[in-house]
Scaffold this motif. Structure first.
Motif, mmCIF file in Angstrom:
data_model
loop_
_atom_site.group_PDB
_atom_site.id
_atom_site.type_symbol
_atom_site.label_atom_id
_atom_site.label_comp_id
_atom_site.label_asym_id
_atom_site.label_seq_id
_atom_site.Cartn_x
_atom_site.Cartn_y
_atom_site.Cartn_z
ATOM 1 N N THR A 97 0.928 -1.070 -0.013
ATOM 2 C CA THR A 97 0.189 0.018 0.158
ATOM 3 C C THR A 97 0.795 1.139 0.005
ATOM 4 O OG1 THR A 97 -1.624 -0.955 1.214
ATOM 5 C CG2 THR A 97 -2.070 1.316 1.347
ATOM 6 N N THR A 98 0.585 2.169 -0.766
ATOM 7 C CA THR A 98 1.189 3.638 -0.797
ATOM 8 C C THR A 98 0.302 4.640 -0.886
ATOM 9 O OG1 THR A 98 1.134 3.638 -3.272
ATOM 10 C CG2 THR A 98 3.014 2.612 -2.267
ATOM 11 N N PRO A 99 0.472 5.867 -0.443
ATOM 12 C CA PRO A 99 -0.425 6.959 -0.523
ATOM 13 C C PRO A 99 -0.992 7.296 -1.714
ATOM 14 C CG PRO A 99 1.578 7.374 0.871
ATOM 15 C CD PRO A 99 2.044 6.238 0.034
ATOM 16 N N GLN A 100 -0.222 7.469 -2.944
ATOM 17 C CA GLN A 100 -0.921 7.353 -4.154
ATOM 18 C C GLN A 100 -1.901 6.203 -4.592
ATOM 19 O OE1 GLN A 100 2.299 6.988 -3.445
ATOM 20 N NE2 GLN A 100 3.525 6.675 -5.097
ATOM 21 N N ASP A 101 -1.530 5.260 -4.060
ATOM 22 C CA ASP A 101 -2.430 4.219 -4.341
ATOM 23 C C ASP A 101 -4.000 4.425 -3.726
ATOM 24 O OD1 ASP A 101 -0.882 2.714 -6.105
ATOM 25 O OD2 ASP A 101 0.252 1.680 -4.731
ATOM 26 N N ALA A 102 -3.662 4.771 -2.492
ATOM 27 C CA ALA A 102 -5.152 5.094 -1.621
ATOM 28 C C ALA A 102 -5.791 6.267 -2.205
ATOM 29 C CB ALA A 102 -4.793 5.332 -0.218
ATOM 30 N N ILE A 103 -5.113 7.124 -2.872
ATOM 31 C CA ILE A 103 -6.017 8.308 -3.328
ATOM 32 C C ILE A 103 -6.620 7.817 -4.762
ATOM 33 C CG2 ILE A 103 -5.612 10.381 -4.727
ATOM 34 C CD1 ILE A 103 -3.518 11.189 -2.778
ATOM 35 N N ILE A 104 -5.935 7.089 -5.418
ATOM 36 C CA ILE A 104 -6.737 6.317 -6.703
ATOM 37 C C ILE A 104 -7.698 5.460 -6.296
ATOM 38 C CG2 ILE A 104 -6.248 5.139 -8.725
ATOM 39 C CD1 ILE A 104 -3.193 6.286 -8.566
ATOM 40 N N THR A 105 -7.565 4.681 -5.540
ATOM 41 C CA THR A 105 -8.474 3.598 -5.167
ATOM 42 C C THR A 105 -9.902 4.272 -4.413
ATOM 43 O OG1 THR A 105 -6.757 2.241 -4.588
ATOM 44 C CG2 THR A 105 -8.934 1.310 -3.624
#
Length: 317
Positions: free
Chosen positions: A260-268
């Motif tokens: 998990t990365t911050p950018q993945d969380a934003i996109i998800t």
């Protein structure tokens, strides 16, 4: 025009004619190399790298028209000026039809027609070379542009494409603040993404979205309901009837190989698209590089409910 560009190969079976032409053209700064055996034209042309050839039509060893055809097949860019001692127009037309630039009659008492033909031939050769060089440059530019576009499309399809290029000590929190200030993401959606990141729900949510288990609207419903119930992502999706237990197990198995990365969380969470996130990240990095003192206000200084920022995920242009 320098001497290298004014080199000429003269093919004629009569040595007296080639010597005479050599002497006369030398007075006009042309370097003429003599070849009295037309069957050896290929070796002379390759070794001498001539771009202009003077060629007699009537030769006993090999007809000049045959040599002309062979030269043009070998290198169509070689300019060939033909000479004929017979006043037969059919020979002229045949020579021109095979690709000769000019066909002149001999003996050439007046050298002006030949000089004009040579100047025009060398001019065309220079023009062709310049055009070819320009076309080659344009092709390289097009190839480079295509390569860059391909890399850009690849970076836009991968949410973490730019993350590997981040400088050491990069502060993701400041970048998130930058996104809010630019109106790229609302504080509410950012908070939702942070919540998703804190609970490590990104991988299973992203896999569910990419694998067609859930739509974007379904995913948002799960995340919002999860924030209220404090339940696990999979349990929340099952409770809402959006996933079966078997599907949750499949997603959890796939989740083992992801991080998990911050950018993945934003996109998800649907707060931003990968393309927009990467674009803003690239702009932010460029601003950091151009000004070492550049900084953004701390998150505490930002109004958590700005009136000009929409909270809808679609407001991510």
């Amino acid at each position: 025009m320098n001497g290298d560009k004014r080199r000429i190969l003269h093919i004629d079976d009569d040595p007296a004619i080639t010597r005479m032409m050599h002497a006369r053209l030398a007075q006009h700064d042309y370097v003429v190399h003599q070849l009295n055996d037309p069957t050896c034209w290929r070796g002379a042309l390759v070794n001498g790298e001539y771009r202009v050839v003077l060629l007699d039509i009537e030769m006993p060893q090999l007809n000049g028209l045959e040599v002309l055809q062979q030269i043009k097949q070998f290198d169509i860019g070689v300019a060939v000026i033909m000479f004929t001692g017979k006043l037969k127009m059919n020979l002229v037309f045949e020579a021109l039809g095979y690709g000769a630039e000019y066909c002149l009659f001999k003996p050439a008492e007046d050298l002006r027609p030949l000089l004009d033909a040579l100047e025009a031939s060398f001019y065309r050769i220079d023009h062709w070379r310049a055009a070819a060089a320009y076309a080659a440059r344009q092709l390289r530019i097009e190839q480079k542009t295509t390569e860059l576009k391909t890399k850009l499309r690849a970076s836009q399809s991968n949410s973490t494409a730019i993350s590997g290029q981040m400088p050491a000590g990069f502060d993701w929190t400041k970048f998130e603040t930058y996104l809010v200030l630019r109106g790229a993401i609302s504080p509410q959606m950012l908070e939702l993404a942070r919540t998703a990141l804190a609970r490590s729900v990104k991988p299973i949510g992203q896999i569910a979205l990419q694998g067609g288990y859930l739509s974007v609207a379904d995913l948002m419903q799960v995340l919002q309901h999860q924030a209220d119930t404090q339940a696990l992502f999979g349990a929340t999706a099952v409770e809402l009837g959006l996933l079966t237990r078997e599907q949750v197990l499949e997603l959890l198995e796939k989740q083992k190989h992801l991080s998990t990365t911050p950018q993945d969380a934003i996109i998800t969470t649907g707060a931003m698209t990968p393309a927009n996130l990467n674009r803003y990240l690239a702009e932010y990095l460029r601003e950091m590089e151009s000004s070492s003192s550049w900084s953004v206000p701390s998150p505490e200084a930002i109004d958590p409910h700005p009136t000009a920022t929409a909270s809808s995920p679609s407001h991510t242009a």
